[in-house]
Design an enzyme around this catalytic site. Structure first.
Site, mmCIF file in Angstrom:
data_model
loop_
_atom_site.group_PDB
_atom_site.id
_atom_site.type_symbol
_atom_site.label_atom_id
_atom_site.label_comp_id
_atom_site.label_asym_id
_atom_site.label_seq_id
_atom_site.Cartn_x
_atom_site.Cartn_y
_atom_site.Cartn_z
ATOM 1 N N GLU A 67 9.880 -9.188 -7.747
ATOM 2 C CA GLU A 67 9.516 -8.614 -6.446
ATOM 3 C C GLU A 67 10.366 -9.132 -5.415
ATOM 4 O O GLU A 67 10.422 -9.349 -4.360
ATOM 5 C CB GLU A 67 8.112 -9.053 -6.116
ATOM 6 N N GLY B 19 10.167 -36.778 -20.227
ATOM 7 C CA GLY B 19 11.252 -37.146 -21.043
ATOM 8 C C GLY B 19 11.263 -36.328 -22.244
ATOM 9 O O GLY B 19 10.988 -35.086 -22.244
ATOM 10 N N PHE C 115 2.818 -1.183 -11.857
ATOM 11 C CA PHE C 115 3.598 -0.617 -10.585
ATOM 12 C C PHE C 115 4.876 -0.478 -11.112
ATOM 13 O O PHE C 115 5.590 -1.344 -11.611
ATOM 14 C CB PHE C 115 3.517 -1.816 -9.639
#
Length: 384
Positions: A364, A340, A122
């Site tokens: 997005e 830790g 896209f």
């Protein structure tokens, strides 16, 4: 789309979890360390038909509803967000076609995606047009014979250079603002199309992200999706749906980090007892679990709104994406803290999950943009 029953959802969750745990997780650290494409994980998704569940059965897909898609995304991202991101781009490619393409166009491009023979992408963002989509400068001009000539640059494209086909947005009417943007399908082999070097990213390192360069790419008329000027509507309609997928991805990352943290504090001993026996750490775990649960409920509700085409589904997806991505960042950071020094090195996956979580607050639509979407919806409804 086929609406899943509760039993169906649990079955697909079990399948996705089994694939993620058994076939994706073993490669996740190496994919991140080598910044390489998650070949093994994506192949596992294709073989399990989990790589593009949104595609309807009529084109060879699963035809899953939005809630099922969210469940699958969460389970994959729980072990490897990179693999989920690569497959999630198929959904980003598919939705514009599902919303606006002709049956012939859907058959042409969705069928190979569903079969695992092609990978989609896209292409919306540009170097100077991220959140401000309407300011894009990529141009598509008509030719004398009715074709289109594309020039411009796209940036931050997931699966760039690897995908076989791209839904790409370009300005066809410079004087019309956002109403002058149109959507096209561009194929990897089209003359004039080239790609930049993969970005060197903080997280999702195995998901290729590149620029796309269009140097007089000439496309036939049947590459236009919808009508001229419908591109922005198509893009926003897509994002209204896929933001729920980003939320699910964020939940998966957070859940994965929480799982690691719970296991670690249950076995690690200090001052003669397990870390899990210290109330201060119990409170941290409880807050993490509550946030993940709340994010999941928001996301599932947003998915249900997509299926009913609720007028507030855009705001629901924005709320889910906003809360889930903030949760992922907070939970992964706390997981590193709970481990830790062990959390700060690559021996445990929480440092990778923390790096992967950050992008969910950005792509997005940044979380600042999500707040604008939510506020506009509130004010629009108040005005009526």
């Amino acid at each position: 789309m086929t609406t899943a029953t509760r039993e169906d959802l649990e079955q697909i969750r079990e399948l996705a979890r089994s694939v993620a745990t058994g076939r994706i997780a073993p490669h996740a650290a190496d994919v991140d360390a080598q910044a390489r494409f998650p070949t093994e994980g994506y192949r596992a998704l294709v073989e399990s038909q989990l790589h593009a569940v949104v595609i309807p059965e009529s084109f060879g897909g699963v035809g899953a509803d939005a809630l099922t898609g969210a469940v699958v995304a969460e389970e994959i991202a729980r072990t490897c967000a990179t693999t989920q991101q690569v497959s999630g781009a198929n959904e980003l490619f598919s939705w514009p076609l599902l919303l606006a393409a002709s049956e012939e166009q859907k058959q042409r491009w969705l069928t190979p995606i569903a079969a695992g023979e092609a990978l989609g992408a896209f292409a919306l963002s540009e170097p100077e047009a991220g959140s401000d989509v309407a300011s894009m400068t990529t141009r598509a001009t008509p030719t004398e014979d009715g074709w289109w000539r594309l020039r411009g640059t796209k940036r931050w494209i997931t699966n760039g250079g690897v995908a076989d086909c791209y839904v790409l947005f370009a300005v066809t009417d410079p004087d019309a603002g956002g109403r002058g943007i149109s959507a096209f399908v561009v194929e990897k082999e089209d003359a004039g199309l080239s790609f930049g070097a993969p970005e060197k990213k903080m997280g999702l390192k195995g998901s290729p992200t590149t620029e796309i360069f269009l140097d007089d790419v000439v496309l036939p008329a049947d590459r236009l999706i919808g009508g001229p000027g419908e591109g922005l509507k198509i893009a926003l309609g897509t994002l209204d749906r896929t933001r729920t997928g980003v939320a699910a991805q964020a939940i998966g990352i957070a859940q994965g980090a929480l799982d690691v943290a719970v296991d670690y504090v249950s076995t690690r001993r200090q001052f003669g007892r397990a870390l899990a026996e210290f109330q201060g750490l119990q409170f941290m775990l409880a807050d993490m679990a509550v946030a993940v649960r709340a994010a999941r409920l928001l996301t599932h509700t947003a998915a249900e709104e997509i299926e009913t085409l609720s007028p507030t589904m855009g705001a629901a997806g924005a709320a889910a994406k906003l809360f889930a991505s903030d949760t992922a960042m907070r939970v992964t950071t706390d997981a590193v803290q709970l481990l830790g020094g062990a959390g700060y090195v690559k021996d445990f996956p929480v440092e990778r999950m923390m790096r992967d979580a950050k992008i969910t607050q950005i792509y997005e639509g940044t979380n600042q943009i999500q707040r604008i979407v939510i506020a506009r919806d509130l004010l629009r409804r108040a005005a009526h």
